[in-house]
Design an enzyme around this catalytic site. Sequence first.
Site, PDB file in Angstrom:
ATOM      1  N   GLU A 180      43.812  33.084  47.095  1.00 29.24           N
ATOM      2  CA  GLU A 180      42.420  32.811  47.478  1.00 29.24           C
ATOM      3  C   GLU A 180      42.418  32.138  48.844  1.00 29.24           C
ATOM      4  O   GLU A 180      43.168  31.181  49.079  1.00 29.24           O
ATOM      5  CB  GLU A 180      41.735  31.894  46.452  1.00 29.24           C
ATOM      6  CG  GLU A 180      40.306  31.545  46.900  1.00 29.24           C
ATOM      7  CD  GLU A 180      39.512  30.679  45.923  1.00 29.24           C
ATOM      8  OE1 GLU A 180      40.059  30.260  44.888  1.00 29.24           O
ATOM      9  OE2 GLU A 180      38.326  30.413  46.227  1.00 29.24           O
ATOM     10  N   ASN A 238      35.740  33.823  49.600  1.00 28.14           N
ATOM     11  CA  ASN A 238      34.494  33.265  49.051  1.00 28.14           C
ATOM     12  C   ASN A 238      33.311  33.696  49.904  1.00 28.14           C
ATOM     13  O   ASN A 238      33.284  33.437  51.109  1.00 28.14           O
ATOM     14  CB  ASN A 238      34.563  31.735  49.044  1.00 28.14           C
ATOM     15  CG  ASN A 238      35.571  31.233  48.037  1.00 28.14           C
ATOM     16  OD1 ASN A 238      35.301  31.221  46.837  1.00 28.14           O
ATOM     17  ND2 ASN A 238      36.743  30.835  48.511  1.00 28.14           N
ATOM     18  N   GLU A 270      34.658  36.643  46.040  1.00 24.27           N
ATOM     19  CA  GLU A 270      34.232  35.661  45.035  1.00 24.27           C
ATOM     20  C   GLU A 270      32.814  35.202  45.348  1.00 24.27           C
ATOM     21  O   GLU A 270      32.512  34.765  46.458  1.00 24.27           O
ATOM     22  CB  GLU A 270      35.169  34.444  45.035  1.00 24.27           C
ATOM     23  CG  GLU A 270      36.568  34.790  44.595  1.00 24.27           C
ATOM     24  CD  GLU A 270      37.430  33.560  44.326  1.00 24.27           C
ATOM     25  OE1 GLU A 270      36.912  32.416  44.356  1.00 24.27           O
ATOM     26  OE2 GLU A 270      38.634  33.741  44.079  1.00 24.27           O
ATOM     27  N   ASP A 300      32.410  33.361  40.536  1.00 23.99           N
ATOM     28  CA  ASP A 300      33.141  32.104  40.763  1.00 23.99           C
ATOM     29  C   ASP A 300      32.506  30.961  39.971  1.00 23.99           C
ATOM     30  O   ASP A 300      31.322  31.019  39.648  1.00 23.99           O
ATOM     31  CB  ASP A 300      33.074  31.785  42.263  1.00 23.99           C
ATOM     32  CG  ASP A 300      34.222  30.907  42.731  1.00 23.99           C
ATOM     33  OD1 ASP A 300      35.013  30.442  41.891  1.00 23.99           O
ATOM     34  OD2 ASP A 300      34.329  30.685  43.953  1.00 23.99           O
ATOM     35  N   GLU A 357      40.816  28.437  37.121  1.00 23.14           N
ATOM     36  CA  GLU A 357      41.149  27.690  38.336  1.00 23.14           C
ATOM     37  C   GLU A 357      41.369  26.224  38.008  1.00 23.14           C
ATOM     38  O   GLU A 357      40.911  25.727  36.987  1.00 23.14           O
ATOM     39  CB  GLU A 357      40.068  27.872  39.410  1.00 23.14           C
ATOM     40  CG  GLU A 357      38.695  27.443  38.983  1.00 23.14           C
ATOM     41  CD  GLU A 357      37.660  27.549  40.098  1.00 23.14           C
ATOM     42  OE1 GLU A 357      37.780  28.423  40.965  1.00 23.14           O
ATOM     43  OE2 GLU A 357      36.733  26.735  40.075  1.00 23.14           O
TER      44      GLU A 357
END
Length: 401
Positions: A180, A238, A270, A300, A357
């Site tokens: 990520e 993201n 995400e 997310d 996560e």
Amino acid sequence: MTNSPSAFESLCVIVVEDHDFQRKVAVSYLTQLGLVNILEGFDGRDALVKIADSIQPVDVALCDLDMPGMDGMQFIRHLAEGRLVGSIILVSGLESQLISSVENMASLQGLTVLGTIEKPITPQKIANLLAKFKPAVARIEPAEVSISALEIENGLQNGEFFAHFQPKVDFKTLKLVGVEALARWRHPTKGSVSPAIFIPLAEKSNLINRITRRMIEVSLKQLKDWRDQGFETGVAINLSLSYLGSAGIADQITDEAARLGLEPKVITLEVTESLVTSDLGHVLENLARLRMRGFDISIDDYGTGFSSMQQLSRIPFTELKIDQSFVTGATSRPNMRVILESSLQLSQKLGLRSVAEGVEKEEEWALLKSLGCDVAQGYFIARPMAGDAVPEWHRSWTGGM
Ligand code: C2E
Ligand code: CA
Ligand code: CA
């Protein structure tokens, strides 16, 4: 009244409440109690900006849990991650079971929960909880959080924004499934600034699109560089909703990937769960188009919003990312574990890949694995790191297998 009004004079409190009238009432009660430093936020995002702009450090957030936009739980997470405020008072009309799990979540994230006020609020209820306030030992330096939109703009111009990458691994095979990309900002005089501070401010000041474009650019470039070195992996980026709300975003991302010769399937986008945006039409169109072209779409921070189910049916997600507050809480708190289990079941039923996560400890790893979670991300596996460090990390990771 147990406390004289002057007892609270030095406190700085922010009232976070979407309902104008109720917010004004809370502010007037605080004034009655002798407070002079009172900030107001009409929702979580607005509050984060007000806190970042405040000259005086904010001591307590008086936070309504049931807000549109960035909801109370997301707001709390940002407070904790950015170490913006040490203590909170929750205000809610919701059922007590839910409140107690939010209290748990907040304290697990390192916040001091002074208590919950059931609506309607009264000066006495506020005074009783404010009386419990103790200043944090290490106070946040105001300079650390007081960042302006202009500084972000200069930072973008001067190339101060870059990405760190955090590995995600398959629970069963331990194989790396991707990384990520997380935004980082090294301010020339203030040092590293947390994304929990600059992302909300960038969203508010229309700079998020430029940060996002920069993140897409550096992340895809990194993927290409790794590939040229013989290191194949995928990257997750993201995307904030304000970015996805503009027309033509799907084409921008597709073109950038094509230019570097990268297939959409190695790129995950995400998206944060709470879909409150002015331009839902564009968001849905962009996401549908990206999915059609083969990009993976991840939901997310799953679990921190209130209307998860509805959104799952509207957006063609391929992955569900369980918020770290549920991962951290699950080994010790039954409420959190219930949410975790049901999120994993939901993701299995919908055929989505599940990612946990914030996996920090072996026991969290073991629990999630036993519950059938697919992918793990967190300090237990690796911290976010510079792009150059990833292939080396990967060698030592696979070497130990
Ligand atoms: P997120 O997308 O949920 O990212 C995960 C955050 O958890 C990251 O914080 C990461 O460093 C942290 N983390 C990872 N593993 C662990 C762990 O085991 N324990 C703990 N305690 N934390 C862990 P970071 O980098 O500070 O980012 C915070 C948030 O800022 C992100 O949360 C995301 O919402 C936002 N953000 C970061 N980069 C971007 C970006 O490029 N664009 C947008 N729109 N938002 C971003
Ligand atoms: Ca993320
Ligand atoms: Ca998250």
